[in-house]
Design an enzyme around this catalytic site. Structure first.
Site, short mmCIF file in Angstrom:
data_model
loop_
_atom_site.label_atom_id
_atom_site.label_comp_id
_atom_site.label_asym_id
_atom_site.label_seq_id
_atom_site.Cartn_x
_atom_site.Cartn_y
_atom_site.Cartn_z
CG ASP A 1 -1.89 1.05 1.33
OD1 ASP A 1 -1.77 2.03 0.57
OD2 ASP A 1 -2.81 0.92 2.15
CG ASN B 1 -10.04 13.34 -10.53
OD1 ASN B 1 -10.18 14.56 -10.47
ND2 ASN B 1 -10.42 12.55 -9.53
N GLY C 1 -9.79 4.51 -5.79
CA GLY C 1 -8.48 3.87 -5.99
C GLY C 1 -7.41 4.44 -5.08
CB VAL C 2 -3.77 4.85 -5.65
CG1 VAL C 2 -3.61 5.80 -6.81
CG2 VAL C 2 -2.56 4.91 -4.73
CG ASP C 3 -7.23 10.77 -6.04
OD1 ASP C 3 -6.61 11.42 -5.17
OD2 ASP C 3 -7.95 11.32 -6.90
CB SER D 1 -3.20 5.28 -16.55
OG SER D 1 -3.36 6.66 -16.70
CB THR D 2 -2.71 0.08 -14.46
OG1 THR D 2 -2.47 0.13 -13.05
CG2 THR D 2 -1.45 0.47 -15.21
N GLY D 3 -5.77 1.37 -13.26
CA GLY D 3 -6.98 0.97 -12.54
C GLY D 3 -8.20 1.51 -13.26
CE1 TYR E 1 -9.55 8.44 -14.88
CE2 TYR E 1 -7.33 9.32 -15.08
CZ TYR E 1 -8.65 9.48 -14.74
OH TYR E 1 -9.09 10.71 -14.27
N1 AR6 Z 1 -1.37 1.61 -3.06
C1 AR6 Z 1 -0.77 1.32 -4.24
N2 AR6 Z 1 -1.46 1.09 -5.37
C2 AR6 Z 1 -2.80 1.18 -5.32
C3 AR6 Z 1 -3.51 1.49 -4.14
C4 AR6 Z 1 -2.72 1.71 -2.97
N3 AR6 Z 1 -3.29 2.02 -1.79
N4 AR6 Z 1 -4.84 1.50 -4.42
C5 AR6 Z 1 -4.97 1.19 -5.73
N5 AR6 Z 1 -3.76 0.99 -6.27
P1 AR6 Z 1 -6.37 3.84 -9.84
P2 AR6 Z 1 -6.00 5.36 -12.35
C6 AR6 Z 1 -3.39 0.65 -7.67
O1 AR6 Z 1 -7.73 3.43 -10.27
O2 AR6 Z 1 -6.21 4.13 -13.16
C7 AR6 Z 1 -9.31 7.72 -9.14
O3 AR6 Z 1 -10.67 7.73 -8.83
C8 AR6 Z 1 -4.45 -0.01 -8.53
O4 AR6 Z 1 -4.51 -1.41 -8.27
O5 AR6 Z 1 -6.18 4.27 -8.44
O6 AR6 Z 1 -4.86 6.27 -12.70
C9 AR6 Z 1 -8.79 9.10 -9.53
O7 AR6 Z 1 -9.44 10.13 -8.85
C10 AR6 Z 1 -3.92 0.28 -9.92
O8 AR6 Z 1 -2.91 -0.67 -10.27
O9 AR6 Z 1 -5.83 5.08 -10.78
C11 AR6 Z 1 -9.07 9.13 -11.01
O10 AR6 Z 1 -10.40 9.50 -11.26
C12 AR6 Z 1 -3.23 1.64 -9.75
O11 AR6 Z 1 -3.11 1.86 -8.34
C13 AR6 Z 1 -8.87 7.71 -11.44
O12 AR6 Z 1 -9.11 6.91 -10.29
C14 AR6 Z 1 -3.98 2.80 -10.38
O13 AR6 Z 1 -5.38 2.64 -10.18
C15 AR6 Z 1 -7.44 7.46 -11.88
O14 AR6 Z 1 -7.35 6.16 -12.42
#
Ligand code: AR6
Length: 176
Positions: free
Chosen positions: A14, A28, A36-38, A121-123, A125
């Protein structure tokens, strides 16, 4: 002086727990939080982070902005906005590379020695994970070859698949 190969590390876990100078947020364009991570970063950092983000007036795709880390172990949060995957013909590769480069440039400017990135971007997005891993590794490697700072870059994977793709991309990049 560390070798280039010792300056990039892949860690499953994490990102909010990372004891580094800076963590990168996959944000975003509003910079006002999300899932997600945000979401995890905003929850762990506390309300001070959102307050500071409100003053930043958003961020364009492929760009990066910095705030303090508030309640996080990390001193700084670098917020970058990855591209939404639209099939690959809309400049997604270059925009993703730009996220890594601009984040590293900000890190250098703030004298960050250690930095942790999620797989941008891999979640939500939907950027294909293997392709994103190659871009991440190649952009980071290029940057650290040309710069002393950051000294050490951690790539954080939240799931097995991301870990596998990052490890493959990293070992491919060191085959001569
Ligand atoms: N620690 C590390 N990696 C993580 C964590 C964590 N705590 N949580 C998720 N991930 P995403 P995006 C991974 O969706 O695709 C948000 O709503 C996850 O498994 O967080 O860039 C923003 O506000 C994946 O591999 O980000 C935007 O609207 C990676 O982080 C949108 O999502 C990215 O997944 C951005 O989408």
């Amino acid at each position: 002086m560390l070798q280039i190969s010792d300056r990039i590390r892949i860690i499953q876990g994490d990102i909010v727990k990372m004891e580094v100078d800076a963590i990168v947020n996959a944000a975003n364009p509003t910079l006002l939080g999300g899932g997600g991570v945000d979401g995890a970063i905003h929850r762990a950092a506390g309300p001070g982070l959102l307050e500071e983000c409100k003053g930043l007036k958003g961020c364009a795709t492929g760009e990066a902005k910095i705030t303090k880390g508030y309640l996080l172990p990390a001193k700084w949060v670098i917020h970058t906005v990855g591209p939404v995957w639209q099939g690959g013909q809309k400049g997604e590769d270059n925009l993703l590379a730009s996220c890594y480069r601009k984040s590293l440039e900000l890190a250098r400017e703030y004298e960050v020695r250690t930095i942790a990135f999620p797989a941008i971007s891999t979640g939500a997005y939907n950027f294909p994970s293997e392709r994103a891993a190659r871009i991440a590794v190649s952009e980071i490697k290029k940057f650290i070859q040309e710069n002393q700072l950051p000294e050490k870059v951690f790539l954080i994977c939240f799931n097995e698949e991301t870990c596998r793709h990052l490890k493959a991309a990293l070992s491919e990049s060191f085959v001569v």
